[in-house]
Structures are given as C-alpha cells and as structure tokens.
Design an enzyme around this catalytic site. Structure first.
Site, mmCIF file in Angstrom:
data_model
loop_
_atom_site.group_PDB
_atom_site.id
_atom_site.type_symbol
_atom_site.label_atom_id
_atom_site.label_comp_id
_atom_site.label_asym_id
_atom_site.label_seq_id
_atom_site.Cartn_x
_atom_site.Cartn_y
_atom_site.Cartn_z
ATOM 1 C CB CYS A 62 49.241 24.977 -3.356
ATOM 2 S SG CYS A 62 50.502 25.691 -4.950
ATOM 3 C CG HIS B 180 47.347 29.405 -2.866
ATOM 4 N ND1 HIS B 180 46.267 28.993 -3.317
ATOM 5 C CD2 HIS B 180 48.188 28.466 -3.842
ATOM 6 C CE1 HIS B 180 46.041 27.925 -3.933
ATOM 7 N NE2 HIS B 180 47.283 27.646 -4.484
#
Length: 375
Positions: A136, A128
């Site tokens: 992440c 992201h």
C-alpha cells in the site's frame, strides 16, 4: 467513554481541509469541490494532488511525501508479493473507508482491467494512514486525513470517481533513458504514453485496455490531439538523444520499498513515526546498479577549428597579432602569406608546408593553441 471514542472516530472522516491547502487551491484557480486526480511516484515517494481549474485543465495543488511503500519498481503481480502497484486506477466513492484500521483510507482499485488481463491477483491496495506497507501507500495519519478530506469534498462537488495514477518514477525522458534496459521498460512506455497525454492536455486520460496493453482515447478535437502527438514526438526525441549521447543505463533496486527523505530526516532526529514496516530495509532503498556505463562523446572538431581560426584572426584580442613585439609574417611578406589566411582546415596544413619548404617562417604556436589543436 465508548460513545466519545466512536464520535471521534467518525469525526476524523469529516475533518475540514486545512486552510493553507484551501488557499493553495484558490491561488491555482480551483476549489475544494472541483474534481481531483492523484499521481503517485514510487521512486520519489510522493503523491501529487491535481484539481480541475476554472480553465478546464487540471492544475497541481500540492505534493505529499509517502512515509512507506513496499516492494520494487514495477507492477504488482500476485497476492503477497508486497508490490505497490503501478498503472491507472479508478476510485469511486464506495472505495472510501472512513472506518479503516489504518486511520482513514481508500482502495485504489487494484486489480484493474490491465492487471486482470495479465493474471495479476491481490486486493485491498490502499492509500492509508500509519507508516506500514505490505503493498500500500502508507502516508501517516495526519497526511492521509488531509488526502481523504480532499477526495471527500470532490465527491461532495459531484465527482463520481477520481483517477489514481501510479508510476515507478517521474516519467521524464531522462528516467526513461536511464531505465531503458529494465525488464519493465515496455510496460513503463505504456504508462508514459498516458502521462504524456495528461501533461499535454491537462485532462484526465480516458484509459482502456486492448490486447493486454494500456490504450488511451484520442481527444475529440484534432487540434488538441495534435498537442499530444507533438509532446510524444518531443519526448521520444529527448530519450533517443540521451541514449545517443551516452546516458548510463541503470536498474534501481530495493530491499523492500522506500520512504520519502522528509520522513527519513524526522526519524533520524528521533521523531517517532509510529509503526514503520521493515525499517531495516530502508538502508538499501533506491540502490542504482549500473548496467551500461555512461560514455562521453568527444568534443566536435569544429569547435577546435573555430577556436584556431579566431586565434589567428588579425582583429583577435587574444591572437598572435596582438602580442607585444610580434610582427606577423603576413605584414613582412603579404603577397606570399595572404593566400594562407583561410579556414583552419586549410590554413594549418598550408602553414606547416610553407614552414617546411622555407617559404615563410610562421611564429611558434603558443601552448594554449597546441592544446586546442590536440583536442
């Protein structure tokens, strides 16, 4: 005002691939619509873009720096452990998120069959935007926008899902030898088997899980499968050689993940990176703890023998026979000295014995020769 903002938010998901990246694809014999594959490396903090070329092989197109990943090297185990996962993941189009709170994103597909087989928990592990990670791959908005566009156009070209390979580090023989005592080494050997297969064939590996371990379908062509076996044998031999030669064994530790040097350099210059998660932890990223110190093997005796033999050779430019004013013993007493001119292993002891017995008085050994002989 709100309509304009909504239009801008929707538009970011349809931004074109930059012209420079399209030129790179063309130079590598591929297109924006060709299938794509991504490879991530946590220690190096990089994500590579690979595209299938007209030849049928995947070719490397571009490498993006990761702004932030979290946790340690090793697989993700449970919800909340801040671990960025490792393994082979599948991303269908439904996992693309044009409305992400982190600009744009896609879900890598954790947990996969391997993770579930080991009871691992967690969800929503993304590639992201921004520079904040809780497990992440945080890329910043501009970078994830380009990655998103590359994946989107591959789907537009007919690809139904792309593979996302996540590794602790580049799966080289040296890295495997250096991390050989890490508790995750068996898991990493499984990842390396898939990495080697991709390197050997340039094809997306067909991944399965058997008895809680990663497995990879063999190539249909026996000749191509032989390429994989050769690659695997060569890599195992390199690892064994590095260990035998005394390569150090290390553990690479993190306070909480890492960041690519590109972003660290920008931050050091005062360039704002936005919301950076746990910036204080980056000072302790990638610390190597030596578990087994490196050792250096002594030079083989044969090297010293070869140097000595060359030194005493009559035609040597550096030998005693070329020194001004020196008359070698074998010229004054050839009948007695000639039998002594054999290999170093035989010549030196015989010269010593001859000197002690008074048969012949060999010249003094110069300091350089003494050093070679001692080694």
């Amino acid at each position: 005002m709100l309509a304009a903002q909504a239009s801008a938010e929707t538009g970011k998901a349809f931004a074109p691939i930059p012209a420079a990246t399209l030129a790179l694809m063309q130079a590598r014999g591929t297109t924006a619509q060709a299938p794509v594959l991504f490879r991530a490396y946590k220690k190096e903090s990089e994500i590579e873009v690979w595209k299938r070329a007209a030849s049928g092989r995947f070719v490397h197109v571009k490498t993006f720096p990761i702004c932030r990943w979290s946790g340690q090297l090793g697989p993700k185990r449970k919800t909340g452990d801040r671990q960025t996962p490792e393994g082979f993941y599948t991303v269908p189009q439904r996992q693309m998120n044009p409305n992400s709170s982190y600009y744009l994103s896609f879900d890598v597909g954790y947990p996969n069959a391997y993770d579930r087989a080991h009871g691992s928990t967690g969800s929503a592990v993304m590639v992201h935007g921004v520079c904040s990670s809780m497990g992440c791959f945080a890329m910043t908005d501009a970078v994830v926008g380009e990655i998103y566009a590359i994946a989107r156009d591959a789907f537009g070209g007919g690809q139904t899902a792309f593979q996302f390979q996540s590794y602790p580090f580049r799966m080289t023989a040296l890295n495997m030898a250096r991390h050989r005592t890490d508790p995750n080494i068996d898991f990493w050997r499984q990842l390396k088997a898939g990495s080697d297969r991709f390197e050997a064939l340039g094809e997306e590996p067909v991944v399965t899980v058997a008895d809680g371990r990663y497995a990879f379908a063999p190539a249909k062509d026996p000749a191509r499968e032989a390429l994989v076996r050769t690659r695997r044998a060569e890599e195992e031999a390199r690892i064994a050689s590095l260990v035998d030669d005394g390569s150090a064994a290390v553990r690479t530790t993190y306070s909480d993940g890492g960041q690519h040097a590109f972003w660290a350099a920008l931050a050091a210059k005062g360039v704002p990176l936005g919301d950076v998660s746990r910036p204080e932890a980056l000072a302790y990223a990638g610390q190597e703890v030596v578990v087994i110190a490196a050792r250096h093997r002594p030079a083989p005796v044969q090297v010293a023998q070869a140097v000595w033999s060359r030194w005493i050779a009559p035609d040597s430019a550096f030998g005693l026979t070329r020194m001004p004013g020196f008359v070698p013993a074998y010229e004054t007493a050839p009948a007695r000295f000639a039998p002594l001119l054999t290999a170093y292993a035989d010549t030196l002891p015989r010269l010593i014995r001859a000197s002690l017995s008074g048969i012949v008085s060999p010249p003094a050994v110069p300091p350089a020769v003494e050093i070679v002989a001692q080694r």
